[in-house]
Enzyme design. Structure first.
Site, PDB file in Angstrom:
ATOM      1  N   LYS A 284     -18.452   5.844   1.573  1.00 41.15           N
ATOM      2  CA  LYS A 284     -17.840   6.742   0.593  1.00 41.15           C
ATOM      3  C   LYS A 284     -16.899   5.957  -0.313  1.00 41.15           C
ATOM      4  O   LYS A 284     -15.901   5.416   0.152  1.00 41.15           O
ATOM      5  CB  LYS A 284     -17.038   7.852   1.280  1.00 41.15           C
ATOM      6  CG  LYS A 284     -16.519   8.885   0.276  1.00 41.15           C
ATOM      7  CD  LYS A 284     -15.390   9.742   0.792  1.00 41.15           C
ATOM      8  CE  LYS A 284     -14.037   9.114   0.611  1.00 41.15           C
ATOM      9  NZ  LYS A 284     -13.585   9.005  -0.780  1.00 41.15           N
TER      10      LYS A 284
ATOM     11  N   GLU B  62      -7.982  -2.526   6.154  1.00 43.37           N
ATOM     12  CA  GLU B  62      -7.430  -3.475   5.184  1.00 43.37           C
ATOM     13  C   GLU B  62      -6.540  -2.652   4.276  1.00 43.37           C
ATOM     14  O   GLU B  62      -7.026  -1.880   3.454  1.00 43.37           O
ATOM     15  CB  GLU B  62      -8.574  -4.179   4.435  1.00 43.37           C
ATOM     16  CG  GLU B  62      -8.171  -5.504   3.854  1.00 43.37           C
ATOM     17  CD  GLU B  62      -7.661  -5.373   2.444  1.00 43.37           C
ATOM     18  OE1 GLU B  62      -6.440  -5.133   2.297  1.00 43.37           O
ATOM     19  OE2 GLU B  62      -8.459  -5.482   1.513  1.00 43.37           O
TER      20      GLU B  62
ATOM     21  N   CYS C 176      -4.306  -5.278  -3.442  1.00 37.26           N
ATOM     22  CA  CYS C 176      -3.502  -5.151  -2.218  1.00 37.26           C
ATOM     23  C   CYS C 176      -2.787  -6.456  -1.894  1.00 37.26           C
ATOM     24  O   CYS C 176      -1.727  -6.457  -1.299  1.00 37.26           O
ATOM     25  CB  CYS C 176      -4.364  -4.694  -1.057  1.00 37.26           C
ATOM     26  SG  CYS C 176      -5.928  -5.550  -1.005  1.00 37.26           S
TER      27      CYS C 176
ATOM     28  N   GLU D  86       5.310  -1.112  -1.874  1.00 38.18           N
ATOM     29  CA  GLU D  86       4.149  -1.501  -2.656  1.00 38.18           C
ATOM     30  C   GLU D  86       4.042  -0.592  -3.885  1.00 38.18           C
ATOM     31  O   GLU D  86       3.979   0.632  -3.759  1.00 38.18           O
ATOM     32  CB  GLU D  86       2.871  -1.385  -1.823  1.00 38.18           C
ATOM     33  CG  GLU D  86       1.647  -1.869  -2.568  1.00 38.18           C
ATOM     34  CD  GLU D  86       0.357  -1.784  -1.742  1.00 38.18           C
ATOM     35  OE1 GLU D  86       0.189  -0.795  -1.022  1.00 38.18           O
ATOM     36  OE2 GLU D  86      -0.459  -2.720  -1.843  1.00 38.18           O
TER      37      GLU D  86
END
Lengths: 306, 493
Positions: free
Chosen positions: B199, B273, B307, B404
């Protein structure tokens, strides 16, 4: 106020940042990714023409050949109106007088190589005499070579003194210092030699004689431009840059201009501060200009070889 | 030689302003985008059982690009069943060399359609065409080529053991590198003999759907790869499905934690991850001009939607002023705007929601008292854009340095000693990546040993290769993707 360059070499003149070759190559690859189209392409092509030091440096150069080249400098391609002239003609000292006469009344400068060009393997007194002769004959600019052997031996003070005394012999002529980067071996040494030349009074730093391979490359030129930038950050003084040898297509010339624009910026985008040392670049640029004007490429036969 | 000027009287450089590059747009017409996409289940395009679709827009101009099927629990059931059937019937029995041929075929077809894939990626996600053309698509192809080679050599990857496929893998990919992340996940799973339900993120389904049609064209047995589209609910249904043997998720740490909770009571294998807040560390002996470039690539690559973005720069105090001056001069040359223009360096932010999040952090940074600097680009009126931004005088304890942001916003901090910078760099819940810039080889080894990060780049940043494993420590997740290590999560013994 004119200040005479410091007469003594100081080891601190060589202190500079480390250079990472892989990083330099990555950066220059990025410049080549810029896509230069339409108006900006035409601007770049015309600027390239104005920045060319049209060069002939051969043993077989004759008065006739130099005169023809000077005519070409002034009349790049008369079939097109409104083309600029090149920045300068670059010849051996013995042809300076001929070139000066042929270019009289124009804004095209006469540059002369000197100092036992291209190897520089001679005594300093001879190099200085060579320089003085070229200046007396009427050269506006002197392209000197450094003693690469001495540089690689670590005799930095010798190289410094050599450049400083040639600068003094130049008088009002602008001095371009050729590092012959193809013989220096590493980008760290290119950086060091650039700093040394600037400290000793160079008005321009130049990559190559054109007699040694590799001649000018994008990475070498970037390191030199970054040295010029650091000098400007520190002192506010502008130094000129001249990549020479191996730049024969307009596409590559435009890559150099992108690099110049994005490293030093608007103030250097001028023939007073940036030159291409080249013999065949002009015609390639003219062919591109023809293509932009007419929409198709023309045969090389339509453009004069000299 | 001119008289030495005082520093304040030196006219600033004007990098980038000597020449304006005319627009050089890539042609959108090359991408054949359907108005509507169905679900790719059991080798066929199937309508969603709920009959619902959702729109996807081009973030560069906010125009609708296509609509995609919204998969519900029934569709998930169908897809997992198809994958199970394909696993039992074809894929686990197939000789490994044959499996490899299929993967090679997918790689070649992707390569043939690389230009179209790049354009689709840029239109759907907002990243500059230069990046999708030169990075995302070629790298995605390389992952397929690389893992195709492993398919019949697994016994050498795991000497003296007999690796067996796990079964059906559920894979959920993020919106920042849609095609590349699909490749990272699909290629090793196929090479090891697993079947897949994948997905993609709901804002960027396009290239994954295109990949589905490439997989169809490559004639993979039906059900080996199933692509279902949808948002969080679809992903949750997929994760919960009892027929799944392995989950691979790339995305936010928050969602990663939910998945971990969800799977805690099952025996599903899991790799995550997740986020990062990487330290990019510049020592005073660094190749400074190349370090500036590395910092720019570290944080402004893909609008900072990375990331492993080098979002915290630690620069040694003695070179901080000159470093900052060079960084600002470099930032001035970054071109922000239409992602389809070949000269664009920074394209569109992926969604309105993400842009709002980034702007929130920029406001916060100003409020926290950090010094704000941004490039002066004129932004297009329509679309989601953010200028490359940096903050100096950032405190280690500020949220700007801790959280982040996932955007083109850089926090610059200074340090004095090696021990100090290691302590500060590791002082984060994340541990995905780090960068070290120094001319001293021994320092690189010392630093990479002591930095708690999955990847440590030395005198470089954001470099990838299919042969090199990638993954995190701490809240950046676990498990490795890429390289030999990337095979392990998909095999059992």
């Amino acid at each position: 106020m004119k200040k005479i360059p410091p007469a003594v070499f100081k080891p601190s003149m060589l202190a500079g940042p480390a250079i990472d070759q892989t990083g330099v190559e990555e950066r220059t690859a990025r410049f080549t990714k810029r896509s230069i189209k339409a108006v900006s392409k035409m601007q770049g092509l015309l600027l390239t023409l104005r920045m060319i030091d049209l060069t002939t440096l051969e043993g077989k150069d004759s008065v006739g050949k130099v005169e023809q080249l000077c005519y070409k400098a002034l009349h790049l391609h008369d079939a097109f109106e409104g083309l600029p002239t090149v920045a300068a003609i670059c010849v051996y000292p013995s042809h300076v007088r001929t070139a000066k006469k042929a270019l009289q009344g124009s804004s095209v400068k006469v540059a002369s190589v000197a100092t036992a060009f291209p190897s520089g393997q001679s005594h300093l007194s001879i190099k200085l005499a060579d320089t003085r002769f070229a200046v007396e004959e009427g050269a506006d600019e002197i392209d000197m070579v450094i003693s690469r052997g001495k540089f690689l031996e670590g005799e930095f003070a010798y190289v410094f003194d050599e450049i400083a005394s040639v600068k003094a012999a130049c008088g009002a002529a602008r001095l371009k210092v050729i590092l012959e980067t193809g013989e220096l071996g590493s980008l760290d040494d290119v950086r060091k030699a650039s700093q040394l030349a600037i400290a000793a009074g160079a008005d321009f730093i130049k990559t190559s004689t054109g007699k040694i391979q590799p001649a000018a490359t994008l990475p070498v030129t970037l390191v030199m431009l970054e040295t010029i930038r650091d000098h400007y950050y520190k002192t506010g003084t502008m130094i000129g840059m001249k990549p020479a040898g191996g730049i024969s297509t307009s596409k590559l010339a435009l890559h150099y201009l992108v690099m110049l624009n994005e490293t030093l910026g608007a103030d250097w985008m001028d023939p007073h501060w940036f030159r291409f040392g080249a013999s065949s670049l002009a015609n390639n640029v003219l062919m591109q200009i023809a293509k932009e004007r007419e929409g198709c490429y023309q045969s090389a036969n339509y453009f004069s070889v000299d | 030689m001119a008289t030495k000027k005082t520093k304040s009287s030196i006219r600033p450089l004007r990098p980038g302003s000597g020449w304006t590059y005319a627009p050089a747009p890539e042609s959108a017409a090359i991408a054949r985008i359907d108005e509507q996409y169905e679900l790719f289940i059991d080798g066929k395009w199937q309508k969603p059982s709920g009959g619902s679709y959702f729109d996807s827009i081009n973030p560069a101009n906010e125009k609708k690009l296509y609509r995609a099927a919204l998969a519900n629990e029934k569709d998930v059931e169908k897809a997992v069943t198809a994958a199970r059937k394909a696993f039992d019937k074809y894929w686990k029995k197939m000789p490994p060399a044959e499996r490899g041929k299929y993967i090679f075929r997918v790689a070649r077809l992707m390569q043939e359609q690389a230009r179209e894939l790049s354009i689709m990626e840029t239109l759907d996600g907002g990243k500059p065409i230069r990046e999708s053309r030169d990075f995302d698509v070629p790298m995605a192809c390389n992952h397929f080529f690389y893992y195709a080679g492993w398919a019949d050599k697994l016994e050498y990857a795991f000497p003296n053991r007999t690796p067996k496929p796990i079964g059906v893998a559920a894979q959920i990919t993020p919106w920042n590198f849609p095609l590349l992340m699909a490749a990272w996940k699909i290629a090793p799973a196929l090479a090891t003999g697993n079947t897949i339900v994948l997905k993609p993120a709901e804002t960027t389904s396009l290239t994954t759907l295109k990949l589905a049609s490439i997989i169809q064209e490559a004639d993979l047995p039906p059900g080996v790869v199933n692509i279902i589209t949808g948002a969080g609910n679809t992903g949750a249904a997929l994760v919960r499905h009892p027929g799944i043997n392995k989950i691979a998720f790339t995305g936010s740490t928050a969602v990663g934690k939910l998945i971990q909770q969800e799977t805690a009571s099952s025996n599903k294998k899991l790799t995550l991850e997740l986020g990062g807040k990487a330290a990019n560390i510049i020592f005073s002996d660094a190749p400074i001009d190349q370090a500036v470039e590395g910092v720019v690539n570290g944080i402004f690559f893909n609008q900072g939607h990375v990331c492993c973005a080098g979002s915290r720069v630690y620069v040694q105090e003695s070179i901080a002023p000159i470093f900052l001056q060079k960084l600002k001069d470099r930032m001035a040359t970054l071109l922000v705007g239409d992602p389809m223009d070949k000269n664009t360096d920074i394209g569109a932010i992926n969604s309105a929601e993400q842009l709002e999040k980034i702007n929130y952090y920029i406001r916060l940074g100003k409020k926290e008292g950090s010094l704000h600097y941004e490039n002066t680009a004129t932004l297009p009126k329509k679309g989601f854009y953010c200028r490359p931004t940096l903050f100096t005088k950032v405190a280690q304890s500020s949220r700007l340095a801790q959280e982040e942001i996932f955007g083109p916003v850089l926090a610059i901090l200074t340090f004095r000693t090696e021990d100090e910078v290691i302590e500060k760099a590791n002082n984060t819940p994340y541990g995905l990546s780090a960068g070290v810039w120094t001319d001293k080889g021994s320092r690189i080894f010392n630093m990479s040993k002591r930095l708690k990060a999955g990847v440590v780049w030395a005198n470089s940043y954001n470099l990838f290769d299919p042969t090199s494993p990638f993954g995190g420590y701490k809240e950046s997740g676990y498990g490795r993707e890429g390289g030999l290590h990337g095979l392990s999560p998909y095999v059992t013994f």
